[in-house]
Design an enzyme around this catalytic site. Sequence first.
Site: not given
Lengths: 414, 414
Positions: A200, A286, A409, A414
């Site tokens: 990741t 986040e 978000n 983004s």
Amino acid sequence: MAKIDHISPLAPTDGFPNLPVIDGVTFAATAAGVKYQGRTDVMLAQLCAGSVIAGTFTKSSTRSAAVLDCQAKIGSDPTGPAAILVNSGNSNAFTGKNGLDAVHKITQAVSEHLDIAENRVYTSSTGVIGEPLKWDRIIAKIDDLKAGQSAGGIADAAKAIMTTDTFAKGSARSIVIDGEQIKIAGIAKGSGMIAPDMATMLVYIFTDAKIDQDHFQTLVSDCTDSTFNCITVDSDTSTSDTLIAAATGRSNATKLEIDSEHSKTFRTALHEVMLELSHLVVKDGEGATKFVEVQVTNAQTNEDARAIASSIANSPLVKTAVAGEDPNWGRVVMAVGKSGAQADRDLLSIWFGDVLVAENGWAAPSYTEEAGAAHMKNDHIVIRVDIGLGTRNCTMWTCDLTHGYITINADYRS
Amino acid sequence: MAKIDHISPLAPTDGFPNLPVIDGVTFAATAAGVKYQGRTDVMLAQLCAGSVIAGTFTKSSTRSAAVLDCQAKIGSDPTGPAAILVNSGNSNAFTGKNGLDAVHKITQAVSEHLDIAENRVYTSSTGVIGEPLKWDRIIAKIDDLKAGQSAGGIADAAKAIMTTDTFAKGSARSIVIDGEQIKIAGIAKGSGMIAPDMATMLVYIFTDAKIDQDHFQTLVSDCTDSTFNCITVDSDTSTSDTLIAAATGRSNATKLEIDSEHSKTFRTALHEVMLELSHLVVKDGEGATKFVEVQVTNAQTNEDARAIASSIANSPLVKTAVAGEDPNWGRVVMAVGKSGAQADRDLLSIWFGDVLVAENGWAAPSYTEEAGAAHMKNDHIVIRVDIGLGTRNCTMWTCDLTHGYITINADYRS
């Protein structure tokens, strides 16, 4: 993404660790203005001749140009020196033919300026998807990056690769073999679009171990399965996720042979570095305010254990309950039920921390809401589910789902 | 769950529809105090002798006692009358042996008081998981529910089954066959813990059609696949989801035979009712401010089309982008990539509404951010992705992910 004006409440209280110098690697970071002005956004790591490189990458079918390029180069002849260049601010993903062109422009420039074979130059890009990467701004800085190389520059490198991260992430271990030290140091960045199905995010690990490439690759892949492939922030999988590990061979310790005791000792240390880095990524998820460990025990198969752990760790209802410090074990039962894995309602046992919450298909007689609620006040929440059908286990790590995630978000590109 | 003090901005502006009376069905609702005082929380529908019952249910491995009981009874001898009793406030799920005991107490009491065979008494429960259902409070109201039966009582029934729903949901259609009318009326409730893998939530559909049980079941199952199994609010699957459809046979229209034109006409009307109800559930999704239609076209297989649509519709990053009115097509690419389905980055085309956003692996030359942003201002967002690899399509419906969802689920025990 959102401009971050706070540090995660789960960040290590003692800041970025004092990482050891790894003989054979130097670093430099600079501000190239890839997207934002006035912050470092490119790092270059230079590796001595003979360094072997291993890597694990996103399995996304829409993976980025840099990932495709790195995958093609893993395992290339390690005789000469090598380099890793990473930029933040732009992921160079879904940029059509321009994507691969940009990668080649950069790797070619690094190759020429540093006299390194192009198939030994690895790049990664992280940031916005679908916008052309201003590769010329990066190339214009290569001479600066070459001149600035420093054995102690890894902390600056860790900062340069950050996007929505609220703190830089590093981890190190060392082992001693027959009186000779082997050191491992790694850095990582997160912190959204993170789900287990890969190495990741961006992770770079350096060691001075002497080890063959295929052996190193095996260890790195194995350790990825139970570290970076066992974390999730939001179940979304990035198009750019990359883990690259480099072994310079400069340690005086003897070469690590396959299946040797020394290799096992090294693997343990490597696993610890990777586990710590993966946890740091979750702790900087986040909007995260809680670190959540999901332990699934005694499932029928490994796949079932992983499916159940993943279902719990990705459930919006479980994650919002954790955010609300609500010991809502009914949502855990729900998540087990929807996983698709073998489970028998009446054999499930569920714990929050050490508190037995449910067993035999219902709330445990000893359970009190107060005891459950007390555990949920912690920063580190442990949800354990025993399936009672077999012997297979899986542990995954995630964070809670909060207003902070929505704010980050929903309000920014983004 | 949270006390709801507002109505979804996506609710129909003209309120609950004027549903037709279905000959052979009567309804009553009452306040039994299952969890809250002072609101109706139990409804009883009574069906005439000869009514055939079809149903589709959650596939959760931790499904509730009432679901297990209903599944066992679908297809039982339709000679005598039948009844459906539903309570809100408590789902009677994960309540151990007490769960099935509670179901039997209720079905037995209904059977005795209304003189209906117990295997023709269907129940559903919705609300909190893991707390014992106060079945005695429900049983105490059965005589009232019997006395209160009314052919026009379906609107009260729709209100009694609500939990976090902000509006009652109903839909109806009628068809004419050889001059004789067949009517269909349905009600549903949502609105969290909703993901496609079942007849989502609680849905009750009534028709006066003459039809055999197995034929009716086939039509209901078929229609479920492209309606309730194609919606998602939060990817979480309830333990209690139930759709029950009853056909009284009281219409004067001729019996609906398998594969007949009349059956196809009826199926179309039934599908419309189910589609409308499923969309109403999404429009009342927890915290929803946008209704999102995800159209996937030209995938290689049906499974791929569904996997990609589901991946987009469940992606927290896509859903927060919609909440923020951000035409963030990069996140759509990401969701395609993580779906596990066959996809080629360079063959994808993406539209927001009628606006072509991306093609050939990059932003479309004609695309402007302004055009994308303009579409995102709508209440009804259409995200279309053409995979370009085959001929299979799937459409799913979802809502955005907002601060409202977090507030509802992080702050209260559901």
